[in-house]
Enzyme design. Sequence first.
Site, short mmCIF file in Angstrom:
data_model
loop_
_atom_site.label_atom_id
_atom_site.label_comp_id
_atom_site.label_asym_id
_atom_site.label_seq_id
_atom_site.Cartn_x
_atom_site.Cartn_y
_atom_site.Cartn_z
N CYS A 32 -10.61 -4.08 -0.51
CA CYS A 32 -11.67 -3.08 -0.60
C CYS A 32 -12.47 -3.30 -1.90
O CYS A 32 -12.10 -4.09 -2.76
CB CYS A 32 -11.06 -1.67 -0.56
SG CYS A 32 -10.27 -1.16 -2.09
N ASN A 52 0.84 -1.20 0.00
CA ASN A 52 0.00 0.00 0.00
C ASN A 52 0.88 1.25 0.00
O ASN A 52 1.93 1.29 0.63
CB ASN A 52 -0.99 -0.01 1.18
CG ASN A 52 -0.35 -0.12 2.53
OD1 ASN A 52 0.69 -0.76 2.69
ND2 ASN A 52 -0.95 0.50 3.52
N ILE A 53 0.42 2.24 -0.75
CA ILE A 53 1.16 3.51 -0.88
C ILE A 53 0.17 4.63 -0.63
O ILE A 53 -0.70 4.90 -1.46
CB ILE A 53 1.79 3.63 -2.29
CG1 ILE A 53 2.70 2.43 -2.57
CG2 ILE A 53 2.56 4.95 -2.40
CD1 ILE A 53 3.14 2.31 -4.02
N GLU A 54 0.28 5.24 0.55
CA GLU A 54 -0.67 6.28 0.94
C GLU A 54 -0.21 7.64 0.44
O GLU A 54 0.93 7.82 0.00
CB GLU A 54 -0.85 6.27 2.45
CG GLU A 54 -1.46 4.98 2.95
CD GLU A 54 -1.67 4.96 4.45
OE1 GLU A 54 -1.08 5.79 5.18
OE2 GLU A 54 -2.42 4.08 4.91
N GLU A 74 -3.03 -4.53 -3.18
CA GLU A 74 -3.55 -5.48 -4.17
C GLU A 74 -3.46 -4.90 -5.58
O GLU A 74 -3.02 -5.57 -6.52
CB GLU A 74 -5.02 -5.82 -3.87
CG GLU A 74 -5.25 -6.48 -2.53
CD GLU A 74 -5.58 -5.48 -1.42
OE1 GLU A 74 -4.92 -4.41 -1.32
OE2 GLU A 74 -6.50 -5.78 -0.64
N CYS A 119 -3.93 0.79 -2.96
CA CYS A 119 -3.89 -0.43 -2.16
C CYS A 119 -2.81 -1.38 -2.66
O CYS A 119 -2.48 -1.39 -3.86
CB CYS A 119 -5.22 -1.15 -2.22
SG CYS A 119 -6.62 -0.20 -1.61
N CYS A 143 -10.53 -2.71 -5.22
CA CYS A 143 -9.63 -3.81 -5.55
C CYS A 143 -10.41 -5.03 -6.05
O CYS A 143 -9.97 -5.71 -6.97
CB CYS A 143 -8.78 -4.18 -4.34
SG CYS A 143 -7.49 -2.96 -4.00
ZN ZN Z 1 -8.12 -1.89 -2.15
#
Ligand code: ZN
Length: 141
Positions: free
Chosen positions: A92, A48-50, A61, A59, A95
């Site tokens: 989510c 994940n890369i915020e 995935e 996300c 995804c």
């Molecule tokens: Zn997701």
Amino acid sequence: MKKISEATIEKLLAEARDARRFSYAPYSHLHIGAAVLGKNRAIFKGCNIENMSYGVTMCAERVAIFNAISSGVPEIEALAISCEGEELCYPCGACRQVISEFSKNALIIIGADGGKYVTESIEELLPRGFSSQKLKSPKDC
Ligand code: ZN
């Protein structure tokens, strides 16, 4: 749903766990990793890369799936997800839609620390999802 050996499931979960090392999660502090098994049997990882403007966060995935696609492997056989902690972390909605685009029968492996995991199909995770069959062809317009 694809049949995947127990050894391959364990390998994918280990790769997903490893991908958490590169997670950029200064806001949620939840580090997630994913590993895709491509149709060519290669493994593609993602984390994940915020972002400070939360809406553009990506996300793990989708990073893993897009990594596979951008490497020339547009069909996935399996996707493993590894989340910190002992609770399972399901994908989510966005995804799930992306998974359905690139695999109709991938095995989705959702793992937590401590060795617990479950397997699901995209039909189980996204029942009655949106399909490209609902799109009009140019001749219908
Ligand atoms: Zn997701």
